[in-house]
Design a protein around this motif. Sequence first.
Motif, PDB file in Angstrom:
ATOM      1  N   ILE A   7       8.717  13.379 -50.191  1.00  0.00           N
ATOM      2  CA  ILE A   7      10.042  13.399 -50.805  1.00  0.00           C
ATOM      3  C   ILE A   7      10.160  12.248 -51.798  1.00  0.00           C
ATOM      4  O   ILE A   7      10.389  11.095 -51.410  1.00  0.00           O
ATOM      5  N   PRO A   8       9.990  12.538 -53.086  1.00  0.00           N
ATOM      6  CA  PRO A   8      10.187  11.481 -54.097  1.00  0.00           C
ATOM      7  C   PRO A   8      11.655  11.380 -54.491  1.00  0.00           C
ATOM      8  O   PRO A   8      12.435  12.316 -54.293  1.00  0.00           O
ATOM      9  N   GLN A  10      14.289  11.685 -57.361  1.00  0.00           N
ATOM     10  CA  GLN A  10      14.212  12.764 -58.342  1.00  0.00           C
ATOM     11  C   GLN A  10      14.264  12.267 -59.784  1.00  0.00           C
ATOM     12  O   GLN A  10      15.027  12.783 -60.619  1.00  0.00           O
ATOM     13  N   PHE A  11      13.445  11.271 -60.100  1.00  0.00           N
ATOM     14  CA  PHE A  11      13.252  10.777 -61.460  1.00  0.00           C
ATOM     15  C   PHE A  11      11.771  10.852 -61.774  1.00  0.00           C
ATOM     16  O   PHE A  11      10.935  10.553 -60.913  1.00  0.00           O
ATOM     17  N   ILE A  12      11.414  11.203 -63.001  1.00  0.00           N
ATOM     18  CA  ILE A  12      10.014  11.431 -63.339  1.00  0.00           C
ATOM     19  C   ILE A  12       9.128  10.213 -63.055  1.00  0.00           C
ATOM     20  O   ILE A  12       8.000  10.374 -62.599  1.00  0.00           O
ATOM     21  N   PRO A  13       9.557   8.945 -63.250  1.00  0.00           N
ATOM     22  CA  PRO A  13       8.676   7.836 -62.900  1.00  0.00           C
ATOM     23  C   PRO A  13       8.363   7.767 -61.402  1.00  0.00           C
ATOM     24  O   PRO A  13       7.408   7.110 -61.007  1.00  0.00           O
ATOM     25  N   HIS A  14       9.162   8.453 -60.573  1.00  0.00           N
ATOM     26  CA  HIS A  14       8.916   8.489 -59.133  1.00  0.00           C
ATOM     27  C   HIS A  14       8.218   9.787 -58.727  1.00  0.00           C
ATOM     28  O   HIS A  14       7.399   9.792 -57.806  1.00  0.00           O
ATOM     29  N   ILE A  15       8.541  10.893 -59.396  1.00  0.00           N
ATOM     30  CA  ILE A  15       7.918  12.176 -59.069  1.00  0.00           C
ATOM     31  C   ILE A  15       6.436  12.162 -59.454  1.00  0.00           C
ATOM     32  O   ILE A  15       5.580  12.640 -58.697  1.00  0.00           O
ATOM     33  N   ALA A  16       6.115  11.614 -60.633  1.00  0.00           N
ATOM     34  CA  ALA A  16       4.731  11.662 -61.120  1.00  0.00           C
ATOM     35  C   ALA A  16       3.739  11.004 -60.158  1.00  0.00           C
ATOM     36  O   ALA A  16       2.733  11.623 -59.799  1.00  0.00           O
ATOM     37  N   PRO A  17       3.962   9.760 -59.703  1.00  0.00           N
ATOM     38  CA  PRO A  17       2.987   9.191 -58.769  1.00  0.00           C
ATOM     39  C   PRO A  17       2.926   9.935 -57.437  1.00  0.00           C
ATOM     40  O   PRO A  17       1.866   9.991 -56.810  1.00  0.00           O
ATOM     41  N   MET A  18       4.044  10.533 -56.991  1.00  0.00           N
ATOM     42  CA  MET A  18       4.007  11.323 -55.761  1.00  0.00           C
ATOM     43  C   MET A  18       3.129  12.560 -55.945  1.00  0.00           C
ATOM     44  O   MET A  18       2.374  12.947 -55.045  1.00  0.00           O
ATOM     45  N   MET A  19       3.211  13.180 -57.117  1.00  0.00           N
ATOM     46  CA  MET A  19       2.336  14.316 -57.411  1.00  0.00           C
ATOM     47  C   MET A  19       0.875  13.886 -57.444  1.00  0.00           C
ATOM     48  O   MET A  19      -0.005  14.574 -56.917  1.00  0.00           O
ATOM     49  N   HIS A  20       0.615  12.743 -58.072  1.00  0.00           N
ATOM     50  CA  HIS A  20      -0.758  12.247 -58.137  1.00  0.00           C
ATOM     51  C   HIS A  20      -1.294  11.946 -56.736  1.00  0.00           C
ATOM     52  O   HIS A  20      -2.447  12.230 -56.432  1.00  0.00           O
ATOM     53  N   LEU A  21      -0.435  11.356 -55.888  1.00  0.00           N
ATOM     54  CA  LEU A  21      -0.846  11.067 -54.519  1.00  0.00           C
ATOM     55  C   LEU A  21      -1.140  12.360 -53.762  1.00  0.00           C
ATOM     56  O   LEU A  21      -2.146  12.453 -53.039  1.00  0.00           O
ATOM     57  N   ALA A  22      -0.279  13.357 -53.905  1.00  0.00           N
ATOM     58  CA  ALA A  22      -0.500  14.644 -53.245  1.00  0.00           C
ATOM     59  C   ALA A  22      -1.824  15.257 -53.676  1.00  0.00           C
ATOM     60  O   ALA A  22      -2.572  15.810 -52.855  1.00  0.00           O
ATOM     61  N   ASP A  23      -2.129  15.163 -54.961  1.00  0.00           N
ATOM     62  CA  ASP A  23      -3.382  15.711 -55.492  1.00  0.00           C
ATOM     63  C   ASP A  23      -4.585  15.016 -54.857  1.00  0.00           C
ATOM     64  O   ASP A  23      -5.587  15.658 -54.533  1.00  0.00           O
ATOM     65  N   ARG A  24      -4.470  13.688 -54.666  1.00  0.00           N
ATOM     66  CA  ARG A  24      -5.555  12.934 -54.036  1.00  0.00           C
ATOM     67  C   ARG A  24      -5.677  13.277 -52.547  1.00  0.00           C
ATOM     68  O   ARG A  24      -6.773  13.434 -52.012  1.00  0.00           O
ATOM     69  N   LEU A  25      -4.537  13.392 -51.869  1.00  0.00           N
ATOM     70  CA  LEU A  25      -4.553  13.733 -50.450  1.00  0.00           C
ATOM     71  C   LEU A  25      -5.146  15.118 -50.219  1.00  0.00           C
ATOM     72  O   LEU A  25      -5.886  15.337 -49.254  1.00  0.00           O
ATOM     73  N   ALA A  26      -4.820  16.037 -51.096  1.00  0.00           N
ATOM     74  CA  ALA A  26      -5.278  17.419 -50.934  1.00  0.00           C
ATOM     75  C   ALA A  26      -6.778  17.556 -51.110  1.00  0.00           C
ATOM     76  O   ALA A  26      -7.352  18.596 -50.759  1.00  0.00           O
ATOM     77  N   TYR A 103       5.428  20.054 -40.098  1.00  0.00           N
ATOM     78  CA  TYR A 103       5.017  18.845 -40.807  1.00  0.00           C
ATOM     79  C   TYR A 103       4.553  17.789 -39.807  1.00  0.00           C
ATOM     80  O   TYR A 103       5.081  17.691 -38.701  1.00  0.00           O
ATOM     81  N   HIS A 104       3.567  16.996 -40.238  1.00  0.00           N
ATOM     82  CA  HIS A 104       2.988  15.991 -39.350  1.00  0.00           C
ATOM     83  C   HIS A 104       3.251  14.562 -39.820  1.00  0.00           C
ATOM     84  O   HIS A 104       3.069  13.619 -39.057  1.00  0.00           O
ATOM     85  N   CYS A 105       3.649  14.392 -41.062  1.00  0.00           N
ATOM     86  CA  CYS A 105       3.894  13.057 -41.607  1.00  0.00           C
ATOM     87  C   CYS A 105       4.826  13.187 -42.801  1.00  0.00           C
ATOM     88  O   CYS A 105       4.694  14.126 -43.604  1.00  0.00           O
ATOM     89  N   LEU A 106       5.773  12.254 -42.913  1.00  0.00           N
ATOM     90  CA  LEU A 106       6.684  12.231 -44.046  1.00  0.00           C
ATOM     91  C   LEU A 106       6.311  11.052 -44.941  1.00  0.00           C
ATOM     92  O   LEU A 106       6.196   9.919 -44.470  1.00  0.00           O
ATOM     93  N   ILE A 107       6.120  11.316 -46.227  1.00  0.00           N
ATOM     94  CA  ILE A 107       5.914  10.261 -47.214  1.00  0.00           C
ATOM     95  C   ILE A 107       7.139  10.259 -48.126  1.00  0.00           C
ATOM     96  O   ILE A 107       7.427  11.242 -48.795  1.00  0.00           O
ATOM     97  N   SER A 108       7.825   9.139 -48.128  1.00  0.00           N
ATOM     98  CA  SER A 108       9.106   9.030 -48.826  1.00  0.00           C
ATOM     99  C   SER A 108       9.016   8.014 -49.941  1.00  0.00           C
ATOM    100  O   SER A 108       8.216   7.081 -49.909  1.00  0.00           O
ATOM    101  N   GLN A 123      10.494  14.034 -35.629  1.00  0.00           N
ATOM    102  CA  GLN A 123       9.569  13.404 -34.683  1.00  0.00           C
ATOM    103  C   GLN A 123       8.169  13.237 -35.288  1.00  0.00           C
ATOM    104  O   GLN A 123       7.157  13.558 -34.680  1.00  0.00           O
ATOM    105  N   ILE A 124       8.164  12.715 -36.518  1.00  0.00           N
ATOM    106  CA  ILE A 124       6.901  12.453 -37.213  1.00  0.00           C
ATOM    107  C   ILE A 124       6.949  11.054 -37.828  1.00  0.00           C
ATOM    108  O   ILE A 124       8.029  10.514 -38.065  1.00  0.00           O
ATOM    109  N   PRO A 125       5.784  10.430 -38.085  1.00  0.00           N
ATOM    110  CA  PRO A 125       5.789   9.098 -38.696  1.00  0.00           C
ATOM    111  C   PRO A 125       6.241   9.142 -40.152  1.00  0.00           C
ATOM    112  O   PRO A 125       6.072  10.159 -40.837  1.00  0.00           O
ATOM    113  N   ARG A 126       6.836   8.042 -40.585  1.00  0.00           N
ATOM    114  CA  ARG A 126       7.312   7.926 -41.967  1.00  0.00           C
ATOM    115  C   ARG A 126       6.565   6.807 -42.683  1.00  0.00           C
ATOM    116  O   ARG A 126       6.548   5.663 -42.241  1.00  0.00           O
TER     117      ARG A 126
END
Length: 469
Positions: A7-8, A10-26, A103-108, A123-126
């Motif tokens: 959950i980023p 909702q501003f592009i400077p915050h959404i973009a790195p979250m997308m990049h992180l998701a791409d790396r995690l995947a 879901y098993h983990c929340l990244i905020s 009931q998941i880690p944040r």
Amino acid sequence: MVHFMMIPHQFIPHIAPMMHLADRLAACEGVTCTIFVYEKLLEGLPTDGLRDGVQFHALPPSKEPLSLWNPLASGEALGRVVNEYFDKELLGAGGGIEGKPQYHCLISDLLLLWTVQAAARLQIPRYILCAMSAFSLLMRLHSPRTEEDKARPKILHWPNIIPGPLISNFFATNPNASGVGATFINRSANESAGILENSFSELEHESMAELQRMGLNMIPVGPLSSSIVPAKNFKGHSNENYDDVGDECLKWLDEQPPTSVVYVNFGTTGFNKFSTEMVHELALGLEGSQARFLWVLRPPPGLSAEEAEQVLPSGFEERVKGRGLITRGWAPQLQILEHRATGAFLMQGGWNSTLETICRGVPFIAWATFADQPTNVKFAADGAKLGVMLPSRDPITGIWLKVDKHVVENGIRLVLSSEEGKLIRKNVQNMKVVAAKAVSPEGSSSRSLMSFVKGLQIAEEHRHTELPN
């Protein structure tokens, strides 16, 4: 199998790195990531280059407007939308709805404190993704939080990070502002299982070590970068779309000598803290430097159409014709930074842009005006020696200084043509190599990310084995 809820803000400077992180995690086996984004914003995001394990959940619009200048309120509004989704789709009377995502983990995002309760409900880690530099987070956690603190701010000394003392309210755009934001971020960081930092150990080892000593679980995963870049039709937080001027910019750069051009771009919202007078000083500084420049210009907000057309000094465009290209369209920033003609990047100092210029071996000249910008570039300029911060802030008093055309001109000349500039260029070229190694398969950030994922996978396996038959 680990499924991340991401959950980023909702501003592009915050959404973009979250997308990049998701791409790396995947890229990790058995990992799926779902990013929560307002449906209207999702329409303009570039998703074609993402790995198969990355998906999006389109959120209905908030009943409250998205405000760049009140991010805490906008974050709370996002929380109301997400919690409504939880109530309807994820959490039934029996604690879950059959067939719905598990879901098993929340990244905020760091700014979304309500996700502490959201993770508890699921009931998941944040964990949180920190989209500012580790040094900025360190400064933020030392920012005054009470009236007494503001009246007597601390003098901070970290000689292993940055030379000279800093006042504790250096972070704040307004040193007399409420301490609510500092308290908010302090709680968000401390009530997390760990902080995924968009930086790398070789650049910010000392800052992250200091944060570790404060009890935070720091996990360097940066620089977060991939083939994903904002789409040309992404409006961000502007009411305008911009014409694509990429071909014009790159063709003009092709005609310039190597490392001779100052690229100037403060982003779609970058001039929101600028006045017309400040834009004039920037323009006259560029003119006085005699340097070639490519300026992607966005006028300050609140101007009439006629005022926006006259935002530059009278006769400026005619006087710099031939050595300066001024465009008001959409420009391909990464391609410009990678171009052989680009010799410096004049920016505001958001961490995304700072990392982009470091990772491409281009020195920066920063005119920081708000949010985390002053501390991002204070560290990157004075600590890491990768660019120049225009002296817009007194480090001891916290008083904002006047940046005029002479300050801009001197900053450009220092980077492009002085002996100190040669050293800066050498440093940033070396750091470019180090940054690439950090995200290589055996690099420090890749190992850190893999260890993070492996730990969650093991925890999930143990949870399953401990469940009653």
